[in-house]
Design a protein around this motif. Structure first.
Motif, PDB file in Angstrom:
ATOM      1  N   THR A  77       1.675  11.882  -1.392  1.00 23.30           N
ATOM      2  CA  THR A  77       1.770  12.822  -2.347  1.00 23.30           C
ATOM      3  C   THR A  77       2.382  11.911  -3.707  1.00 23.30           C
ATOM      4  O   THR A  77       3.073  10.902  -3.141  1.00 23.30           O
ATOM      5  CB  THR A  77       2.337  14.143  -2.174  1.00 23.30           C
ATOM      6  N   VAL A  78       2.434  12.495  -4.764  1.00 26.71           N
ATOM      7  CA  VAL A  78       3.060  11.720  -5.646  1.00 26.71           C
ATOM      8  C   VAL A  78       4.471  11.832  -5.570  1.00 26.71           C
ATOM      9  O   VAL A  78       5.423  10.912  -5.660  1.00 26.71           O
ATOM     10  CB  VAL A  78       2.800  12.633  -7.088  1.00 26.71           C
ATOM     11  N   ASP A  79       4.979  13.067  -5.070  1.00 32.89           N
ATOM     12  CA  ASP A  79       6.764  13.312  -4.780  1.00 32.89           C
ATOM     13  C   ASP A  79       6.969  12.293  -3.536  1.00 32.89           C
ATOM     14  O   ASP A  79       8.093  11.533  -3.603  1.00 32.89           O
ATOM     15  CB  ASP A  79       6.877  14.733  -4.468  1.00 32.89           C
ATOM     16  N   GLY A  80       6.050  12.078  -2.410  1.00 38.16           N
ATOM     17  CA  GLY A  80       6.319  11.300  -1.505  1.00 38.16           C
ATOM     18  C   GLY A  80       6.338   9.765  -1.844  1.00 38.16           C
ATOM     19  O   GLY A  80       7.158   9.145  -1.424  1.00 38.16           O
ATOM     20  N   LEU A  81       5.473   9.438  -2.546  1.00 39.48           N
ATOM     21  CA  LEU A  81       5.386   7.984  -2.942  1.00 39.48           C
ATOM     22  C   LEU A  81       6.601   7.843  -3.950  1.00 39.48           C
ATOM     23  O   LEU A  81       7.458   6.899  -3.832  1.00 39.48           O
ATOM     24  CB  LEU A  81       4.352   7.746  -3.971  1.00 39.48           C
ATOM     25  N   VAL A  82       6.993   8.738  -4.843  1.00 37.82           N
ATOM     26  CA  VAL A  82       8.217   8.501  -5.764  1.00 37.82           C
ATOM     27  C   VAL A  82       9.719   8.539  -5.286  1.00 37.82           C
ATOM     28  O   VAL A  82      10.390   7.880  -5.566  1.00 37.82           O
ATOM     29  CB  VAL A  82       8.200   9.577  -7.082  1.00 37.82           C
ATOM     30  N   SER A  83       9.574   9.245  -3.883  1.00 33.20           N
ATOM     31  CA  SER A  83      10.910   9.314  -3.362  1.00 33.20           C
ATOM     32  C   SER A  83      10.968   8.107  -2.376  1.00 33.20           C
ATOM     33  O   SER A  83      12.258   7.875  -1.844  1.00 33.20           O
ATOM     34  CB  SER A  83      11.151  10.752  -2.625  1.00 33.20           C
ATOM     35  N   LYS A  85      11.438   5.036  -2.351  1.00 37.20           N
ATOM     36  CA  LYS A  85      11.637   3.872  -3.571  1.00 37.20           C
ATOM     37  C   LYS A  85      11.354   2.335  -2.874  1.00 37.20           C
ATOM     38  O   LYS A  85      10.985   1.602  -3.830  1.00 37.20           O
ATOM     39  CB  LYS A  85      13.069   3.819  -3.890  1.00 37.20           C
ATOM     40  N   ASP A  86      11.451   2.173  -1.811  1.00 37.68           N
ATOM     41  CA  ASP A  86      11.142   0.804  -1.221  1.00 37.68           C
ATOM     42  C   ASP A  86       9.661   0.599  -1.214  1.00 37.68           C
ATOM     43  O   ASP A  86       9.460  -0.678  -1.751  1.00 37.68           O
ATOM     44  CB  ASP A  86      11.711   0.576   0.358  1.00 37.68           C
ATOM     45  N   VAL A  87       8.900   1.603  -0.842  1.00 35.75           N
ATOM     46  CA  VAL A  87       7.476   1.386  -1.086  1.00 35.75           C
ATOM     47  C   VAL A  87       6.978   1.068  -2.579  1.00 35.75           C
ATOM     48  O   VAL A  87       6.348   0.095  -2.874  1.00 35.75           O
ATOM     49  CB  VAL A  87       6.749   2.313  -0.088  1.00 35.75           C
ATOM     50  N   LEU A  88       7.622   2.105  -3.326  1.00 36.40           N
ATOM     51  CA  LEU A  88       7.141   2.072  -4.798  1.00 36.40           C
ATOM     52  C   LEU A  88       7.639   0.939  -5.404  1.00 36.40           C
ATOM     53  O   LEU A  88       6.856   0.101  -6.124  1.00 36.40           O
ATOM     54  CB  LEU A  88       8.055   3.535  -5.358  1.00 36.40           C
ATOM     55  N   THR A  89       8.797   0.195  -5.220  1.00 41.84           N
ATOM     56  CA  THR A  89       9.087  -0.960  -5.725  1.00 41.84           C
ATOM     57  C   THR A  89       8.362  -2.153  -5.276  1.00 41.84           C
ATOM     58  O   THR A  89       7.766  -2.838  -6.108  1.00 41.84           O
ATOM     59  CB  THR A  89      10.672  -1.112  -5.426  1.00 41.84           C
ATOM     60  N   MET A 108      12.430 -11.509 -12.162  1.00 40.18           N
ATOM     61  CA  MET A 108      12.080 -10.772 -13.245  1.00 40.18           C
ATOM     62  C   MET A 108      11.194  -9.620 -12.887  1.00 40.18           C
ATOM     63  O   MET A 108      11.169  -8.218 -13.429  1.00 40.18           O
ATOM     64  CB  MET A 108      11.401 -11.425 -14.283  1.00 40.18           C
ATOM     65  N   ALA A 109      10.055  -9.797 -11.980  1.00 44.11           N
ATOM     66  CA  ALA A 109       9.261  -8.744 -11.776  1.00 44.11           C
ATOM     67  C   ALA A 109      10.056  -7.624 -11.039  1.00 44.11           C
ATOM     68  O   ALA A 109       9.712  -6.184 -11.204  1.00 44.11           O
ATOM     69  CB  ALA A 109       8.265  -9.340 -10.623  1.00 44.11           C
ATOM     70  N   TYR A 110      10.968  -7.805 -10.259  1.00 43.88           N
ATOM     71  CA  TYR A 110      11.913  -6.680  -9.529  1.00 43.88           C
ATOM     72  C   TYR A 110      12.663  -6.094 -10.796  1.00 43.88           C
ATOM     73  O   TYR A 110      12.961  -4.720 -10.681  1.00 43.88           O
ATOM     74  CB  TYR A 110      12.810  -7.344  -8.652  1.00 43.88           C
ATOM     75  N   VAL A 111      13.248  -6.848 -11.686  1.00 41.34           N
ATOM     76  CA  VAL A 111      13.896  -6.014 -12.741  1.00 41.34           C
ATOM     77  C   VAL A 111      13.059  -5.133 -13.616  1.00 41.34           C
ATOM     78  O   VAL A 111      13.371  -4.034 -13.756  1.00 41.34           O
ATOM     79  CB  VAL A 111      14.493  -7.190 -13.653  1.00 41.34           C
ATOM     80  N   GLU A 112      11.850  -5.553 -13.932  1.00 40.08           N
ATOM     81  CA  GLU A 112      10.921  -4.900 -14.565  1.00 40.08           C
ATOM     82  C   GLU A 112      10.461  -3.510 -13.808  1.00 40.08           C
ATOM     83  O   GLU A 112      10.159  -2.374 -14.149  1.00 40.08           O
ATOM     84  CB  GLU A 112       9.665  -5.710 -15.020  1.00 40.08           C
ATOM     85  N   ALA A 113      10.068  -3.746 -12.522  1.00 37.90           N
ATOM     86  CA  ALA A 113       9.851  -2.672 -11.592  1.00 37.90           C
ATOM     87  C   ALA A 113      10.985  -1.609 -11.610  1.00 37.90           C
ATOM     88  O   ALA A 113      10.858  -0.315 -11.659  1.00 37.90           O
ATOM     89  CB  ALA A 113       9.573  -3.203 -10.274  1.00 37.90           C
ATOM     90  N   GLY A 114      12.230  -2.095 -11.445  1.00 37.23           N
ATOM     91  CA  GLY A 114      13.182  -1.092 -11.526  1.00 37.23           C
ATOM     92  C   GLY A 114      13.201  -0.295 -12.792  1.00 37.23           C
ATOM     93  O   GLY A 114      13.447   0.758 -12.821  1.00 37.23           O
ATOM     94  N   ILE A 117      10.643   2.370 -12.837  1.00 39.83           N
ATOM     95  CA  ILE A 117      10.759   3.352 -11.858  1.00 39.83           C
ATOM     96  C   ILE A 117      11.852   4.265 -12.457  1.00 39.83           C
ATOM     97  O   ILE A 117      11.825   5.520 -12.130  1.00 39.83           O
ATOM     98  CB  ILE A 117      11.148   2.701 -10.388  1.00 39.83           C
ATOM     99  N   LYS A 118      13.018   3.769 -12.983  1.00 42.81           N
ATOM    100  CA  LYS A 118      13.753   4.596 -13.447  1.00 42.81           C
ATOM    101  C   LYS A 118      13.655   5.402 -14.671  1.00 42.81           C
ATOM    102  O   LYS A 118      13.787   6.448 -15.052  1.00 42.81           O
ATOM    103  CB  LYS A 118      15.035   3.724 -14.061  1.00 42.81           C
ATOM    104  N   ALA A 119      12.427   5.105 -15.442  1.00 39.20           N
ATOM    105  CA  ALA A 119      11.631   5.603 -16.678  1.00 39.20           C
ATOM    106  C   ALA A 119      10.803   6.703 -16.430  1.00 39.20           C
ATOM    107  O   ALA A 119      10.516   7.507 -17.089  1.00 39.20           O
ATOM    108  CB  ALA A 119      11.335   4.525 -17.554  1.00 39.20           C
ATOM    109  N   LEU A 120      10.481   6.813 -14.919  1.00 37.16           N
ATOM    110  CA  LEU A 120       9.353   7.802 -14.465  1.00 37.16           C
ATOM    111  C   LEU A 120      10.003   9.262 -14.919  1.00 37.16           C
ATOM    112  O   LEU A 120      10.871   9.582 -14.621  1.00 37.16           O
ATOM    113  CB  LEU A 120       9.172   7.732 -13.082  1.00 37.16           C
ATOM    114  N   LYS A 121       8.998   9.937 -15.536  1.00 35.56           N
ATOM    115  CA  LYS A 121       9.131  11.442 -15.682  1.00 35.56           C
ATOM    116  C   LYS A 121       8.026  11.967 -15.054  1.00 35.56           C
ATOM    117  O   LYS A 121       6.931  11.803 -15.307  1.00 35.56           O
ATOM    118  CB  LYS A 121       8.905  11.518 -17.384  1.00 35.56           C
ATOM    119  N   CYS A 122       8.302  13.025 -14.099  1.00 42.42           N
ATOM    120  CA  CYS A 122       7.292  13.822 -13.429  1.00 42.42           C
ATOM    121  C   CYS A 122       7.113  15.226 -13.858  1.00 42.42           C
ATOM    122  O   CYS A 122       8.073  15.572 -14.224  1.00 42.42           O
ATOM    123  CB  CYS A 122       7.703  13.464 -11.893  1.00 42.42           C
ATOM    124  N   GLU A 123       6.126  15.538 -13.593  1.00 48.79           N
ATOM    125  CA  GLU A 123       5.931  17.057 -14.047  1.00 48.79           C
ATOM    126  C   GLU A 123       4.841  17.533 -13.007  1.00 48.79           C
ATOM    127  O   GLU A 123       4.170  16.854 -12.401  1.00 48.79           O
ATOM    128  CB  GLU A 123       5.333  17.255 -15.500  1.00 48.79           C
TER     129      GLU A 123
END
Length: 123
Positions: A77-83, A85-89, A108-114, A117-123
């Motif tokens: 689910t969205v919550d499952g994927l967002v939680s 972090k290893d898979v999402l990254t 740089m790809a890892y920095v941008e990915a981080g 992910i930090k900027a994600l806003k969920c609703e």
């Protein structure tokens, strides 16, 4: 009986609060994670860029382009994927590698990915 009713109310409120969409926008890129019927859609794209800034001249035309990737993920689910972090990254880094902008710059790809992910806003 009261315990059962309270449990059902808690279960219903938990299900109702599950995220169905997460969005992140940074200076260079954006990420959308969307709950679909039986899967999760992940849409990654670079922000639009002006092609003429890269030495391509098209007299009388202004052309912008946007690179990106789309993924359809079953079994979460969205919550499952967002939680997770290893898979999402890893997924976001893979999407970032698909763009010519990063050209193999793994750190740089890892920095941008981080950052995304930090900027994600969920609703």
């Amino acid at each position: 009986m009261k315990t059962l009713a309270l449990g059902l109310v808690l279960l219903a409120s938990t299900a109702a609060s599950a995220a169905t969409k997460c969005v992140a926008v940074t200076e260079r890129m954006n990420l959308k994670i969307i709950q679909k019927d039986d899967s999760v859609g992940v849409l990654y794209s670079m922000n639009p860029r002006d092609l003429s800034k890269y030495g391509k001249q098209f007299p009388g035309l202004t052309i912008s382009f946007q690179e990106g990737e789309a993924y359809d993920i079953k079994g979460t689910t969205v919550d499952g994927l967002v939680s997770n972090k290893d898979v999402l990254t890893k997924l976001v880094v893979n999407a970032i590698y698909s763009t010519a902008f990063f050209g193999g710059e793994e750190d740089m790809a890892y920095v941008e990915a981080g950052d995304l992910i930090k900027a994600l806003k969920c609703e």
